[in-house]
Design a protein around this motif. Structure first.
Motif, mmCIF file in Angstrom:
data_model
loop_
_atom_site.group_PDB
_atom_site.id
_atom_site.type_symbol
_atom_site.label_atom_id
_atom_site.label_comp_id
_atom_site.label_asym_id
_atom_site.label_seq_id
_atom_site.Cartn_x
_atom_site.Cartn_y
_atom_site.Cartn_z
ATOM 1 N N LEU A 112 0.830 -1.210 0.000
ATOM 2 C CA LEU A 112 0.000 0.000 0.000
ATOM 3 C C LEU A 112 0.863 1.258 0.000
ATOM 4 O O LEU A 112 0.526 2.263 -0.637
ATOM 5 C CB LEU A 112 -0.925 -0.003 1.211
ATOM 6 N N THR A 123 -5.767 4.297 -4.471
ATOM 7 C CA THR A 123 -5.448 2.866 -4.593
ATOM 8 C C THR A 123 -4.931 2.330 -3.257
ATOM 9 O O THR A 123 -5.270 1.208 -2.855
ATOM 10 C CB THR A 123 -4.392 2.647 -5.683
ATOM 11 N N SER A 127 -7.924 0.041 -1.872
ATOM 12 C CA SER A 127 -7.627 -1.186 -2.614
ATOM 13 C C SER A 127 -8.507 -2.339 -2.141
ATOM 14 O O SER A 127 -8.643 -2.611 -0.944
ATOM 15 C CB SER A 127 -6.153 -1.568 -2.429
ATOM 16 N N TYR A 184 -11.707 3.194 -7.908
ATOM 17 C CA TYR A 184 -11.732 3.031 -6.462
ATOM 18 C C TYR A 184 -12.685 3.973 -5.745
ATOM 19 O O TYR A 184 -12.778 3.948 -4.519
ATOM 20 C CB TYR A 184 -10.320 3.232 -5.909
#
Length: 404
Positions: A112, A123, A127, A184
């Motif tokens: 991450l 993201t 995620s 996202y």
């Protein structure tokens, strides 16, 4: 019959309130080591698979993001291989589970962080694939048989994930309605908090699973009367220790121990006193050995002790000390004015001197146990190359049990 208790002419005390050796602790530690080894192998497979993605992308598109991803994946694979090597060599300490658990959780967070470095904060925070890997890290702690590791993994994952979100909000306008992504969506604190809550719930479930597993394992590996390990567990463990001894060329010594004239003892004093005699020997054994030594009830009045990485002459000296302690004890039996006495005989063998297979080593120890019995009992008999340890016990005015 009221249970008997023991006294001693010599100053030897069974401090059972704070035992140095616990069969349950030993089985959980061994199970945790086996689980740690399994986790290490799975870790290598997963990191190798994850390495394929940045490696392929790096060949197609040369960018800073792909280079960072490839570096993280390579480092993770190197760590995974190192962990497995250390576990197989038995060089990890009691705190190693906390370290490897932290590595598993931190590898997820590192992915991450790579997205943050690549200026993809949504993201990193939203995620749907990488975040679920936290649950894999938390679930893997169940294989280590330690509730503390479950809690450690859950708390560490929550703290790291919250930290990533806080950093992202402080450096990008994620809370702005205009800042969003088709893939996202938008950032929302309530969603992130909900994800952390779900992680903590998974942590609690993992701890409960470990607690239940520990209870079941205790029932299957511990002898209820003496609190020692049972024969089934010992048979598994000696195969592992023999394999380690062969691999690294280290000695392995085994002792078979038997209470002398136990049938006559039961016939004379009753089965309650006989059970107390068995518990007495078990307590002396587990208080007299190292944590790395394995003590088990082999069957009936017979016990077995395994001394890893111990030459037979050193093990014989230790067992002779135990024999003297047993001989010094007097068992006070209800409604008897004269205390009873127990003695033990033992046969010892070692790898590789007495055979290349476990069965051969145990057979040699059993033969020497019979030799100790034939020679008059209350003695320790080892290999011919080692001096036989033999002491005739003074009975002092104690009640004597008849011979076979």
């Amino acid at each position: 019959m009221t249970p008997a208790h023991t006294t001693a002419e010599q100053p030897f005390r069974l401090t059972l309130s704070q035992p140095r050796w616990s069969a349950t602790a030993v089985t959980m530690e061994d199970a945790g080591t086996a689980g740690e080894r399994l986790v290490a192998r799975v870790r290598i497979v997963l990191t190798a698979v994850l390495l394929i993605i940045p490696l392929y992308q790096g060949l197609v598109i040369r960018s800073t993001e792909n280079f960072i991803g490839l570096s993280v994946a390579c480092a993770a694979l190197a760590i995974a291989v190192l962990m497995l090597v250390l576990i197989d060599r038995g060089e990890l300490r009691s705190w190693a589970g906390f370290a490897t658990t932290a590595v598993d959780v931190s590898m997820v967070s590192a992915i991450l962080v790579v997205f943050l470095i690549a200026h993809e904060p949504l993201t990193a925070t939203n995620s749907r694939v990488v975040f679920e890997c936290y649950f894999l890290a938390i679930g893997a702690t169940c294989l280590r048989y330690d509730r503390r590791l479950c809690i450690w993994a859950g708390v560490l994952a929550s703290v790291q994930f919250i930290g990533i979100n806080v950093y992202a909000v402080m450096n990008w306008p994620l809370t702005s309605p205009s800042f969003g992504s088709a893939s996202y969506g938008a950032f929302d604190w309530s969603t992130q908090v909900s994800r952390v809550v779900v992680m903590l719930v998974a942590t609690v479930l993992a701890a409960l699973i470990v607690d239940r597993t520990q209870r079941l394992r205790q029932l299957s590996t511990v002898d209820r009367l003496t609190g020692l390990l049972n024969r089934g567990y010992f048979d598994e463990r000696i195969e592992e220790e023999a394999s380690r001894a062969r691999r690294y060329g280290r000695p392995l010594t085994v002792a078979l121990i038997d209470l002398d004239k136990f049938k006559q003892f039961n016939d004379t004093y009753g089965h309650a006193a006989g059970d107390d005699a068995l518990r007495t020997l078990a307590n002396v054994l587990k208080l007299s050995v190292r944590r790395s030594d394995i003590v088990a009830r082999y069957g009936g009045e017979e016990f077995v002790v395994m001394f890893p990485e111990t030459p037979v002459h050193e093990a014989m000296e230790k067992l002779e000390t135990i024999r003297e302690r047993i001989a010094s004890l007097r068992i006070v039996v209800a409604r008897r004015t004269v205390p009873a006495q127990i003695t033990m005989s033992a046969g010892m063998s070692s790898w590789p001197e007495d055979g290349s297979a476990v069965d051969e080593v145990l057979f040699a120890a059993d033969e020497r146990l019979f030799a100790a019995k034939r020679a008059g009992r209350n003695r320790v008999v080892g290999p011919p190359a080692v001096r036989e340890v033999q002491v005739t016990l003074p009975f002092h005015q104690t009640e004597r049990v008849s011979q076979h």
